[in-house]
Design a protein around this motif. Sequence first.
Motif, mmCIF file in Angstrom:
data_model
loop_
_atom_site.group_PDB
_atom_site.id
_atom_site.type_symbol
_atom_site.label_atom_id
_atom_site.label_comp_id
_atom_site.label_asym_id
_atom_site.label_seq_id
_atom_site.Cartn_x
_atom_site.Cartn_y
_atom_site.Cartn_z
ATOM 1 N N VAL A 57 82.174 54.487 63.819
ATOM 2 C CA VAL A 57 81.337 53.339 64.150
ATOM 3 C C VAL A 57 80.219 53.277 63.120
ATOM 4 N N THR A 58 80.116 52.154 62.430
ATOM 5 C CA THR A 58 79.165 52.011 61.322
ATOM 6 C C THR A 58 78.502 50.637 61.388
ATOM 7 N N ARG A 59 77.547 50.412 60.489
ATOM 8 C CA ARG A 59 76.948 49.087 60.381
ATOM 9 C C ARG A 59 77.975 48.115 59.840
ATOM 10 N N ASN A 60 77.995 46.914 60.413
ATOM 11 C CA ASN A 60 78.829 45.859 59.874
ATOM 12 C C ASN A 60 78.158 45.269 58.642
ATOM 13 N N ALA A 61 78.940 44.682 57.764
ATOM 14 C CA ALA A 61 78.371 44.104 56.549
ATOM 15 C C ALA A 61 77.392 42.975 56.864
ATOM 16 N N GLU A 62 77.628 42.254 57.954
ATOM 17 C CA GLU A 62 76.779 41.135 58.352
ATOM 18 C C GLU A 62 76.518 41.209 59.851
ATOM 19 N N ARG A 63 75.342 40.764 60.281
ATOM 20 C CA ARG A 63 75.140 40.528 61.701
ATOM 21 C C ARG A 63 75.988 39.325 62.108
ATOM 22 N N GLU A 64 76.585 39.404 63.276
ATOM 23 C CA GLU A 64 77.430 38.321 63.784
ATOM 24 C C GLU A 64 76.883 37.929 65.154
ATOM 25 N N ILE A 65 76.222 36.770 65.200
ATOM 26 C CA ILE A 65 75.521 36.350 66.411
ATOM 27 C C ILE A 65 75.767 34.860 66.625
ATOM 28 N N GLY A 66 76.387 34.523 67.739
ATOM 29 C CA GLY A 66 76.622 33.119 68.061
ATOM 30 C C GLY A 66 78.074 32.836 68.395
#
Length: 235
Positions: free
Chosen positions: A101-110
Amino acid sequence: MRLRVLQHVPFEGPAHIGAWANRRGHALAISHLYAGDPPPMLDDFDGLVVMGGPMGVHDEAEHSWLSAEKTCIENAIAAGRPLIGVCLGAQLIAQALGAKVTRNAEREIGWLPIELMHDALAEPCCSGLPARFDAFHWHGDRFDIPAGALHLARSPACDSQAFLYQGRVLGLQCHLESVPSSIAALCEHCADELSPGLFVQTAAEMRTAPPAAFEQIHAVLEQLLDAVVSRGVPT
């Protein structure tokens, strides 16, 4: 079936999962881990629902209950119980199955599109589901698909949107359980995450989704939940 929800913050409850459980006649109880409730013992539930939250899977120092929760999840998987994980919950389950589990390249919100993987279209639990639809998202981390799991869905912002393990363990990065009130709560309590981004909508955009958007994600969710619960080992 007795379902136990593991809840990590006051504002991310089971939402439509609760409505589904009520209609199907499943008993649903909630362990409020953030408030000091201990994770349940295996004898206390038949299936486990692990909800989301703004913390990460590696944040045991800030949230001491995470370690015990991880043990609960591992024990439930080993015992053959059905599990459903949403966002952080899916990440915790993926980690329990040995995935990173790692940081995603982009935040994904919506409200943003996801698509089913080709192999998922042949999986009975996905029969008749739309190959592409808009789901609700709110995350900055991601999980790798666990070894031995079926990769169900991806999105332009995150290629790991959903997985199915042994037909009874479902991980959802997206929030198919969302209802208008749960989205409003996220917009209120996590407003600091709404800085502009390539895959970040405004609170106004998220909160004005039409009823049809909710109807679609709930139909998909209910089909997946029915399939997963039916594969669990009864107690």
